[in-house]
Design an enzyme around this catalytic site. Structure first.
Site, short mmCIF file in Angstrom:
data_model
loop_
_atom_site.label_atom_id
_atom_site.label_comp_id
_atom_site.label_asym_id
_atom_site.label_seq_id
_atom_site.Cartn_x
_atom_site.Cartn_y
_atom_site.Cartn_z
N SER A 149 -50.12 -10.38 23.31
CA SER A 149 -50.57 -11.75 23.59
C SER A 149 -52.08 -11.71 23.83
O SER A 149 -52.63 -10.67 24.21
CB SER A 149 -49.87 -12.28 24.85
OG SER A 149 -50.53 -13.42 25.37
N TYR A 162 -47.29 -11.12 33.60
CA TYR A 162 -47.28 -11.22 32.14
C TYR A 162 -48.52 -10.59 31.53
O TYR A 162 -48.44 -9.79 30.59
CB TYR A 162 -47.18 -12.69 31.73
CG TYR A 162 -47.01 -12.92 30.24
CD1 TYR A 162 -45.76 -12.78 29.64
CD2 TYR A 162 -48.08 -13.31 29.45
CE1 TYR A 162 -45.59 -13.01 28.29
CE2 TYR A 162 -47.92 -13.54 28.09
CZ TYR A 162 -46.68 -13.39 27.52
OH TYR A 162 -46.52 -13.62 26.17
#
Length: 257
Positions: A149, A162
């Protein structure tokens, strides 16, 4: 130049596993791989979601296999790969995609939140990648594609666990690329920005959040999930034979801004 040496993006005859393959980016990449000729197996925690996804793919002419597995469980990952050995006999492509997120301010993140996200997003990537690497080393070829990501590179609020997991994926990608290169295995990562998927649809209903995202995105729009297929096919195919250890940002220009 010899025209016959132009590399192919085709994947006919290749065998692929896609984790987190029942929805979102995983399912979309699985569809793309099947479209370009690969034999694909999708896996995930939710058996009914897997069955629904495979049923839908078969309706569109793609004979995709499935096997339920929790990537945080070493035993279940080993069972997944043993099953793939029986069905495929080889493994050419791994899409290491399974992931989750719990969005909270730093001071509200519970230990179990951290453990759940890191176990799925980082331990799961490791366990699956390890099993794939063993098989690819034996056959002296393969493509490992980790799904990261932009939050492995840039900072954004509410992303403590995350972002940590995705930064870890970026580093694993580089380490594995260095370690596996002598075995003719390439390892790369795809790092999307905010793509419209079931995992993002909730907070993308907030106009203020959407405006913040668009203000940082050069193309001034969200990414469509189908826009991740091209990078995945590139990394999976012979077209990327001289590319390894890279993180490709599919972010509408966010990281260039």
């Amino acid at each position: 130049m010899n025209v016959s040496s132009i590399p192919s993006f085709g994947l006919r005859g290749k065998k692929a596993i896609v984790t987190g393959g029942s929805k979102g980016i995983g399912l979309t990449i699985a569809t793309g791989l099947a479209h370009y000729g690969a034999e694909v197996m999708v896996t995930g925690r939710n058996e009914e979601a897997l069955k629904d996804a495979v049923r839908n793919l078969k309706e569109h002419g793609y004979d995709v296999k499935w096997k339920r597995a929790d990537v945080t469980s070493k035993e279940e990952v080993e069972e997944l790969f043993s099953y793939a050995d029986e069905v495929f006999g080889q493994l050419d492509i791994l899409i290491n995609n399974a992931g989750m997120n719990i969005r909270k301010p730093l001071v509200e993140v519970e230990e179990e939140d951290w453990d759940q996200v890191l176990n799925t997003n980082l331990k799961g990537i490791f366990l699956v990648g390890q099993q794939a690497a063993k098989r690819m080393i034996n056959q002296q070829s393969g493509r490992i594609i980790n799904i990261s990501s932009i939050l492995g590179q840039v900072g954004n609020p509410l992303q403590t666990s995350y972002a940590a997991s995705k930064g870890g994926i970026n580093q694993l990608t580089k380490v594995w690329a260095a370690e596996l290169a002598d075995h003719h295995i390439t390892v790369n990562a795809i790092a999307p920005a905010y793509i419209k998927t079931p995992m993002t649809e909730g907070f993308l209903q907030d106009p203020e959040r959407v405006e913040q995202i668009l203000s940082r995105t050069l193309l001034k729009r969200m990414g469509e999930v189908e826009e991740v297929i091209g990078p995945a096919i590139f990394f999976a195919s012979d077209a990327s034979s001289y590319v390894t250890g890279q993180v490709l940002y599919v972010d509408g220009g966010w990281t260039a801004n």
